[in-house]
Write a protein that holds these residues in place. Sequence first.
Motif, PDB file in Angstrom:
ATOM      1  N   MET A  29       0.823  -1.188   0.000  1.00  0.00           N
ATOM      2  CA  MET A  29       0.000   0.000   0.000  1.00  0.00           C
ATOM      3  C   MET A  29       0.869   1.254   0.000  1.00  0.00           C
ATOM      4  SD  MET A  29      -3.478   0.275   1.576  1.00  0.00           S
ATOM      5  CE  MET A  29      -4.407   1.636   1.986  1.00  0.00           C
ATOM      6  N   ASN A  30       1.966   1.234   0.667  1.00  0.00           N
ATOM      7  CA  ASN A  30       2.894   2.360   0.705  1.00  0.00           C
ATOM      8  C   ASN A  30       3.421   2.659  -0.698  1.00  0.00           C
ATOM      9  OD1 ASN A  30       4.436   4.385   1.648  1.00  0.00           O
ATOM     10  ND2 ASN A  30       5.972   3.099   2.626  1.00  0.00           N
ATOM     11  N   LYS A  31       3.688   1.599  -1.460  1.00  0.00           N
ATOM     12  CA  LYS A  31       4.181   1.739  -2.826  1.00  0.00           C
ATOM     13  C   LYS A  31       3.114   2.400  -3.706  1.00  0.00           C
ATOM     14  CE  LYS A  31       7.055  -1.104  -5.728  1.00  0.00           C
ATOM     15  NZ  LYS A  31       7.444  -2.440  -6.111  1.00  0.00           N
ATOM     16  N   PHE A  32       1.848   2.050  -3.480  1.00  0.00           N
ATOM     17  CA  PHE A  32       0.733   2.610  -4.231  1.00  0.00           C
ATOM     18  C   PHE A  32       0.626   4.117  -4.006  1.00  0.00           C
ATOM     19  CE2 PHE A  32      -3.757   3.893  -4.281  1.00  0.00           C
ATOM     20  CZ  PHE A  32      -4.022   3.697  -5.637  1.00  0.00           C
ATOM     21  N   HIS A  33       0.740   4.564  -2.777  1.00  0.00           N
ATOM     22  CA  HIS A  33       0.663   5.996  -2.449  1.00  0.00           C
ATOM     23  C   HIS A  33       1.832   6.768  -3.062  1.00  0.00           C
ATOM     24  CE1 HIS A  33      -2.825   5.904   0.098  1.00  0.00           C
ATOM     25  NE2 HIS A  33      -2.326   4.880   0.808  1.00  0.00           N
ATOM     26  N   LYS A  34       2.988   6.120  -3.094  1.00  0.00           N
ATOM     27  CA  LYS A  34       4.172   6.748  -3.674  1.00  0.00           C
ATOM     28  C   LYS A  34       3.950   7.015  -5.169  1.00  0.00           C
ATOM     29  CE  LYS A  34       8.776   5.763  -2.580  1.00  0.00           C
ATOM     30  NZ  LYS A  34       9.910   4.850  -2.518  1.00  0.00           N
ATOM     31  N   TYR A  35       3.434   6.004  -5.889  1.00  0.00           N
ATOM     32  CA  TYR A  35       3.172   6.177  -7.320  1.00  0.00           C
ATOM     33  C   TYR A  35       2.033   7.167  -7.575  1.00  0.00           C
ATOM     34  CZ  TYR A  35       6.321   2.333  -8.364  1.00  0.00           C
ATOM     35  OH  TYR A  35       7.426   1.537  -8.481  1.00  0.00           O
ATOM     36  N   LYS A  36       1.045   7.119  -6.691  1.00  0.00           N
ATOM     37  CA  LYS A  36      -0.091   8.044  -6.813  1.00  0.00           C
ATOM     38  C   LYS A  36       0.396   9.488  -6.658  1.00  0.00           C
ATOM     39  CE  LYS A  36      -4.439   9.197  -4.609  1.00  0.00           C
ATOM     40  NZ  LYS A  36      -5.308   8.938  -3.468  1.00  0.00           N
ATOM     41  N   ASN A  37       1.217   9.766  -5.667  1.00  0.00           N
ATOM     42  CA  ASN A  37       1.758  11.116  -5.449  1.00  0.00           C
ATOM     43  C   ASN A  37       2.631  11.566  -6.614  1.00  0.00           C
ATOM     44  OD1 ASN A  37       0.468  11.456  -3.024  1.00  0.00           O
ATOM     45  ND2 ASN A  37       2.194  10.757  -1.786  1.00  0.00           N
TER      46      ASN A  37
END
Length: 128
Positions: free
Chosen positions: A1-9
């Motif tokens: 999930m942390n990786k998802f937020h990083k790509y989203k940002n």
Amino acid sequence: MNKFHKYKNLLLKKLGIILLIILCILSFLWFIQSVKYLDNAEDLNINNGYISHFRTPVTINSIRIWMTFDYLNFIFKLPPDYLKTSLNIDDKKYPNIRISEYVKRKNISPSVFIFEIKQAITNYQHSN
């Protein structure tokens, strides 16, 4: 999930930059179109790289106290030292001095001096 937020940002930042670039380009195109429109409508009179402050022809009665001698030389097409010589102006700032500043330094009447300027310009126009 942390990786998802990083790509989203990262994606949001890139989209924001792209949006800003698009807005800058559109603003620039709008500005160019506005200048063309005003020039065609003769609301913006561009001559020889100078923007005219007058829509009507410049006359002797257009002379104002805020003008500089350099500006008068330009709008009345006078030789650079004509007013200096004909009005005995000895100020070191000539021609880049406002009429108001010159009359204040010399302690002379603005209306009388403007009248003298008008006479000098009229004499020049009649002699040519």
